[in-house]
Design an enzyme around this catalytic site. Structure first.
Site, PDB file in Angstrom:
ATOM      1  N   GLU A  48       0.794  -1.057  -0.045  1.00 51.08           N
ATOM      2  CA  GLU A  48       0.079   0.000  -0.020  1.00 51.08           C
ATOM      3  C   GLU A  48       0.735   1.361   0.007  1.00 51.08           C
ATOM      4  O   GLU A  48       1.966   1.076   0.776  1.00 51.08           O
ATOM      5  CB  GLU A  48      -0.954  -0.081   1.086  1.00 51.08           C
ATOM      6  CG  GLU A  48      -1.771   1.245   1.606  1.00 51.08           C
ATOM      7  CD  GLU A  48      -2.186   1.275   2.853  1.00 51.08           C
ATOM      8  OE1 GLU A  48      -1.333   0.983   3.894  1.00 51.08           O
ATOM      9  OE2 GLU A  48      -3.212   1.762   3.199  1.00 51.08           O
ATOM     10  N   ASN A 107      -7.108   6.460  -1.743  1.00 49.40           N
ATOM     11  CA  ASN A 107      -5.861   5.313  -1.265  1.00 49.40           C
ATOM     12  C   ASN A 107      -6.180   4.034  -2.299  1.00 49.40           C
ATOM     13  O   ASN A 107      -7.105   3.482  -2.106  1.00 49.40           O
ATOM     14  CB  ASN A 107      -5.813   4.849   0.098  1.00 49.40           C
ATOM     15  CG  ASN A 107      -4.785   4.110   0.747  1.00 49.40           C
ATOM     16  OD1 ASN A 107      -4.150   3.536  -0.456  1.00 49.40           O
ATOM     17  ND2 ASN A 107      -4.582   4.242   1.832  1.00 49.40           N
ATOM     18  N   LYS A 124      -9.455   1.872  -1.625  1.00 49.64           N
ATOM     19  CA  LYS A 124      -9.669   1.537  -0.241  1.00 49.64           C
ATOM     20  C   LYS A 124     -11.113   1.953   0.303  1.00 49.64           C
ATOM     21  O   LYS A 124     -11.408   2.925   0.057  1.00 49.64           O
ATOM     22  CB  LYS A 124      -8.631   1.940   0.829  1.00 49.64           C
ATOM     23  CG  LYS A 124      -8.409   1.245   2.276  1.00 49.64           C
ATOM     24  CD  LYS A 124      -7.296   2.149   2.757  1.00 49.64           C
ATOM     25  CE  LYS A 124      -7.078   1.509   4.100  1.00 49.64           C
ATOM     26  NZ  LYS A 124      -5.830   2.066   4.925  1.00 49.64           N
ATOM     27  N   GLU A 143      -5.851   9.122   8.152  1.00 50.43           N
ATOM     28  CA  GLU A 143      -6.455   8.518   6.745  1.00 50.43           C
ATOM     29  C   GLU A 143      -7.628   9.121   6.423  1.00 50.43           C
ATOM     30  O   GLU A 143      -7.988   9.363   4.954  1.00 50.43           O
ATOM     31  CB  GLU A 143      -6.535   7.084   6.628  1.00 50.43           C
ATOM     32  CG  GLU A 143      -5.211   6.479   6.546  1.00 50.43           C
ATOM     33  CD  GLU A 143      -5.017   4.981   6.069  1.00 50.43           C
ATOM     34  OE1 GLU A 143      -5.498   4.844   5.183  1.00 50.43           O
ATOM     35  OE2 GLU A 143      -4.868   4.137   6.905  1.00 50.43           O
ATOM     36  N   CYS A 169      -4.703  -2.750   2.967  1.00 50.43           N
ATOM     37  CA  CYS A 169      -4.566  -2.401   4.384  1.00 50.43           C
ATOM     38  C   CYS A 169      -5.669  -2.862   5.333  1.00 50.43           C
ATOM     39  O   CYS A 169      -6.124  -4.004   5.391  1.00 50.43           O
ATOM     40  CB  CYS A 169      -3.981  -1.460   4.773  1.00 50.43           C
ATOM     41  SG  CYS A 169      -3.330  -1.430   6.319  1.00 50.43           S
ATOM     42  N   ASN A 194       0.239  -0.903   5.421  1.00 45.67           N
ATOM     43  CA  ASN A 194       1.358  -0.231   6.127  1.00 45.67           C
ATOM     44  C   ASN A 194       0.584  -0.341   7.615  1.00 45.67           C
ATOM     45  O   ASN A 194      -0.173   0.407   7.998  1.00 45.67           O
ATOM     46  CB  ASN A 194       1.359   1.229   5.837  1.00 45.67           C
ATOM     47  CG  ASN A 194       2.020   1.350   4.587  1.00 45.67           C
ATOM     48  OD1 ASN A 194       3.207   1.720   4.674  1.00 45.67           O
ATOM     49  ND2 ASN A 194       1.392   1.428   3.425  1.00 45.67           N
TER      50      ASN A 194
HETATM   51  N1  ING Z   1      -3.409   0.699   8.596  1.00 51.57           N
HETATM   52  C1  ING Z   1      -3.746  -0.142   9.693  1.00 51.57           C
HETATM   53  C2  ING Z   1      -4.159  -1.295   9.436  1.00 51.57           C
HETATM   54  O1  ING Z   1      -5.295  -1.651   9.323  1.00 51.57           O
HETATM   55  C3  ING Z   1      -4.375   0.769  11.689  1.00 51.57           C
HETATM   56  C4  ING Z   1      -4.678   1.011  10.191  1.00 51.57           C
HETATM   57  C5  ING Z   1      -4.716   1.767  12.713  1.00 51.57           C
HETATM   58  C6  ING Z   1      -3.847  -0.326  12.178  1.00 51.57           C
HETATM   59  C7  ING Z   1      -4.558   1.634  13.921  1.00 51.57           C
HETATM   60  C8  ING Z   1      -3.574  -0.670  13.668  1.00 51.57           C
HETATM   61  C9  ING Z   1      -4.048   0.330  14.397  1.00 51.57           C
HETATM   62  O2  ING Z   1      -3.358  -2.048   9.405  1.00 51.57           O
HETATM   63  C10 ING Z   1      -3.576   1.213   7.335  1.00 51.57           C
HETATM   64  N2  ING Z   1      -2.950   1.700   6.485  1.00 51.57           N
HETATM   65  O3  ING Z   1      -4.800   0.800   7.118  1.00 51.57           O
END
Ligand code: ING
Length: 311
Positions: A48, A107, A124, A143, A169, A194
């Protein structure tokens, strides 16, 4: 049942720092594309937001500063070499990037075929984090400030090799993501992510980040009888650690291969697509066993409500 082989690669990336140019990042991606090809793989999954650092960690107000992280054309002059290499090598790929489309920010990921042409695009849907800066918090997750909810659903594309779908993600944590693709007989779901491992924004031990990542991919693969190829951007970006754990999961729910490092690293696996057919003909024969007449609440209700109708 005869085997149908598809050789997949996952190209995990180490961190991308803010000072890293697009040229430099694309050179890393090209090197991994060639490495995947040299091992015999025909499709590669990249992460991503693969072209930049994970910028939603910062609060930015100046549109020009924000837009510097976005692509207005794909391919553009700096990403064209990836498309050229795909055609020259006969290797398709998934690439995640920030997309600026008619003034709207998404995204996004694209699927590029083995002829170097764009097969499809997806944006996304489950956008995590905040829409507004949290004062006093060192690292943001903005985001919802920088990305609109994707408007393309969860399509699956029938390529000459396999039926392929995409996921970005946070979408990988939601069963609906895989199910919508499962209902289109998806054979391979490509995922870029990520996932920070250095802070929590609610009460949850950090070691669970890897557990929930793998749990989500493995459940999605098994319950929808598909392969899942997941590529993370890992390591310490601008002081912020992110999980590795890029992997290829079989329709059995088993992790067949997984990265060792938190850096640029290619992993690959020869996937037997007939495993999907086997599950789909038996335990997960949707047409024979699903009972959608009992699933109405999944689409009619958004938030959970107590059985007595309370909030
Ligand atoms: N990142 C995260 C994911 O779902 C996230 C969002 C936020 C994870 C807080 C953990 C805690 O892995 C993305 N880029 O969506």
């Amino acid at each position: 049942m005869s085997a149908r082989k598809l050789h997949l690669a996952v190209a995990q990336m180490g961190p991308v720092q803010r000072s890293d140019s697009r040229q430099r990042v694309v050179a890393r991606l090209l090197e991994m594309l060639r490495e995947a090809h040299s091992r015999g793989a025909t499709w590669v999954t990249f992460p991503e937001l693969a072209l930049t650092t994970f910028f939603p960690r910062w609060s930015m107000e100046d549109p020009a500063e924000v837009h510097a992280f976005f692509e207005t054309e794909m391919p553009g002059p700096l990403t064209q070499p990836l498309f050229d290499a795909a055609r020259a090598l006969g290797v398709g790929f998934y690439l995640g990037y920030a997309e600026l489309a008619g003034g709207v920010q998404y995204n996004t990921s694209i699927l590029v075929g083995r002829d170097g042409g764009i097969v499809g695009k997806y944006r996304k849907i489950h956008i995590p984090g905040e829409a507004a800066t949290r004062e006093g918090q060192a690292v943001q997750h903005l985001e919802k400030k920088y990305f609109e909810v994707g408007d393309l659903g969860f399509p699956v594309w029938q390529t000459p090799d396999a039926a392929i779908g995409m996921c970005i993600c946070n979408d990988r944590r939601w069963p609906e993501t895989y199910r919508v693709m499962g209902l289109q007989r998806v054979e391979v779901v490509m995922v870029g992510y990520n996932t920070p491992s250095g802070y929590t924004q609610w009460d949850e031990p950090l070691h669970l980040r890897m557990h929930h990542h793998l749990l989500s991919l493995q459940a999605g693969a098994y319950q929808n009888a598909c392969w899942v190829a997941a590529a993370g951007k890992a390591g310490v970006e601008e002081g912020n650690p992110m999980i590795g754990g890029s992997c290829i999961v079989a329709p059995t729910g088993e992790v067949m291969v997984r990265t060792f490092s938190e850096d640029d690293e290619v992993i690959n696996f020869v996937c037997d697509l007939s495993a999907s057919e086997n599950y789909r003909a038996n335990i997960f024969n949707f047409a024979a066993h699903r009972r959608p007449e009992h699933y109405g609440m999944i689409v009619s209700r958004k938030g959970a409500q107590a059985p007595d109708g309370g909030a």
